[in-house]
Design an enzyme around this catalytic site. Structure first.
Site, mmCIF file in Angstrom:
data_model
loop_
_atom_site.group_PDB
_atom_site.id
_atom_site.type_symbol
_atom_site.label_atom_id
_atom_site.label_comp_id
_atom_site.label_asym_id
_atom_site.label_seq_id
_atom_site.Cartn_x
_atom_site.Cartn_y
_atom_site.Cartn_z
ATOM 1 N N ARG A 138 0.748 -1.201 -0.045
ATOM 2 C CA ARG A 138 -0.110 -0.176 -0.179
ATOM 3 C C ARG A 138 0.961 1.142 -0.068
ATOM 4 O O ARG A 138 0.227 2.211 -0.346
ATOM 5 C CB ARG A 138 -0.983 0.057 1.014
ATOM 6 C CG ARG A 138 -1.859 -1.059 1.188
ATOM 7 C CD ARG A 138 -2.914 -1.388 2.445
ATOM 8 N NE ARG A 138 -1.915 -1.668 3.240
ATOM 9 C CZ ARG A 138 -2.325 -1.870 4.700
ATOM 10 N NH1 ARG A 138 -3.354 -1.565 5.165
ATOM 11 N NH2 ARG A 138 -1.372 -2.624 5.349
ATOM 12 N N LYS A 171 -14.124 6.133 -1.115
ATOM 13 C CA LYS A 171 -13.633 6.083 -0.071
ATOM 14 C C LYS A 171 -12.536 7.453 0.104
ATOM 15 O O LYS A 171 -11.843 7.431 -1.065
ATOM 16 C CB LYS A 171 -12.678 4.879 0.616
ATOM 17 C CG LYS A 171 -11.922 4.901 1.785
ATOM 18 C CD LYS A 171 -11.412 3.833 2.273
ATOM 19 C CE LYS A 171 -9.989 3.045 1.781
ATOM 20 N NZ LYS A 171 -9.570 1.973 2.479
HETATM 21 C C1 R5P Z 1 -6.819 -0.220 0.900
HETATM 22 O O1 R5P Z 1 -7.427 0.583 0.322
HETATM 23 C C2 R5P Z 1 -7.241 -1.431 1.203
HETATM 24 O O2 R5P Z 1 -7.710 -2.104 0.185
HETATM 25 C C3 R5P Z 1 -7.869 -1.683 2.515
HETATM 26 O O3 R5P Z 1 -9.165 -1.037 2.205
HETATM 27 C C4 R5P Z 1 -7.199 -0.975 3.745
HETATM 28 O O4 R5P Z 1 -5.745 -1.413 3.672
HETATM 29 C C5 R5P Z 1 -7.917 -1.564 4.878
HETATM 30 O O5 R5P Z 1 -7.250 -0.786 5.907
HETATM 31 P P1 R5P Z 1 -7.752 -0.410 7.238
HETATM 32 O O6 R5P Z 1 -8.607 -1.879 7.800
HETATM 33 O O7 R5P Z 1 -6.577 0.207 8.090
HETATM 34 O O8 R5P Z 1 -8.759 0.462 6.990
#
Ligand code: R5P
Length: 306
Positions: free
Chosen positions: A94, A191
């Protein structure tokens, strides 16, 4: 010649089964931690001329990296013909962009370190977003297998009239594949991330059609902020409690408890990382992936393929 599978800390469950599925010769890897925090690796078994497969569970990766690099170097010194890495969860993906001048780009740096140490890599659903392909990061063959078929099969068996929902735009890639396999409609939320634990989600216009049961599908649950907020939005919109399904059960801190508290009906993950929520088995996909890599590799480098 049969391969050797060496299992690093945290991957013991999958390791036993991977060894059996590949007909690997017995060998073991032990770590010794010295009182000052340094590590010694010890490998037992005959590696000479064989394809060696390191299996590593790479969540919380920093402390696991040195043992992994030492294991790869030691395997070569013991005569391995090739050293591959099966990392069902590939960390740092990421961090694919420097948002501010001077920041490290973890995805690129981590891939660089691994590329200098192993001959190939196999993983499950790496987080590919701004970087679209593993070969943009890795200089050795790097391949991915997918959990979508296992997730789709689970949905077909467990959820009547599902609506598959991704919590953000990036999730479209796996949500669409899962929905196709589960023969279900799908949509994604939008998001905006404002911080490590701060995200802002918006439901798609269609909401949850009457009679449909929402199944949220994402690649990673880390802090759980993304899933938690998706659950809260759905509940506020009058939807039934959603299932929360993720490939990689990273779960920082109390993420799982908090997610249940927010109203998730059930939390389901794959066994890329061992966790009590594991219900989806990626081993068959990994075995097929390893067999393919070993079969395609030039015989001169990969004399250990089964
Ligand atoms: C990033 O966009 C990934 O697809 C996940 O949505 C993200 O890593 C989830 O992270 P967290 O649980 O900290 O919100």
């Amino acid at each position: 010649m049969r391969p050797v599978v060496l299992v690093l800390t945290g991957a013991e469950g999958l390791g036993t089964r991977l060894r059996a599925s590949l007909g690997a010769v017995p060998a073991s890897l032990r770590l010794h931690r010295f009182p000052d925090g340094e590590t010694r690796v010890r490998i037992e078994g005959d590696l000479s001329g064989r394809a060696v497969i390191l299996l590593a569970s790479l969540d919380r990766p920093d402390a696991k990296l040195v043992p992994l690099l030492f294991a790869a170097a030691t395997a070569r010194e013991l005569g391995a013909r090739s050293v591959g890495l099966v990392a069902p969860y590939l960390p740092y993906m990421r961090q694919d962009l420097a948002f501010h001048r001077g920041e490290s780009v973890g995805a690129r740096h981590f891939a660089g370190i691994l590329s200098a140490s192993v001959d190939w890599l196999l993983t499950v659903d790496p987080h590919l977003h701004r970087v679209r392909r593993l070969d943009e990061l890795f200089t050795v063959p790097a391949e991915a297998v997918h959990a979508a078929p296992a997730i789709a099969a689970w949905i077909r068996a467990e959820v009547r009239d599902p609506l598959v929902l991704g919590p953000d735009q990036e999730s479209e890639q796996w949500v669409e594949a899962v929905a196709r396999g589960a023969d279900a409609p799908w949509a994604v939320l939008t998001k905006h991330r404002h911080g490590d634990r701060k995200v802002e989600l918006t439901l798609p216009d269609l909401g949850v059609p009457a009679g449909r049961r929402p199944v949220l599908v994402d690649d990673i649950i880390s802090t759980g902020a993304t899933m938690r907020q998706a659950v809260a939005l759905l509940r506020a919109a009058g939807s039934p409690a959603p299932w929360c399904v993720a490939v990689h059960a990273v779960f920082a801190g109390d993420a799982e408890t908090e997610l249940r508290r927010a109203g998730a009906r059930e939390v389901v993950t794959s066994n890329t990382l061992p966790h009590p929520t594991n219900r989806l088995d990626v081993l068959p996909a990994l075995v097929e992936g390893v067999r393919g890599i070993l079969a395609r590799a030039p015989a001169a480098r990969m004399a250990g393929c089964p």
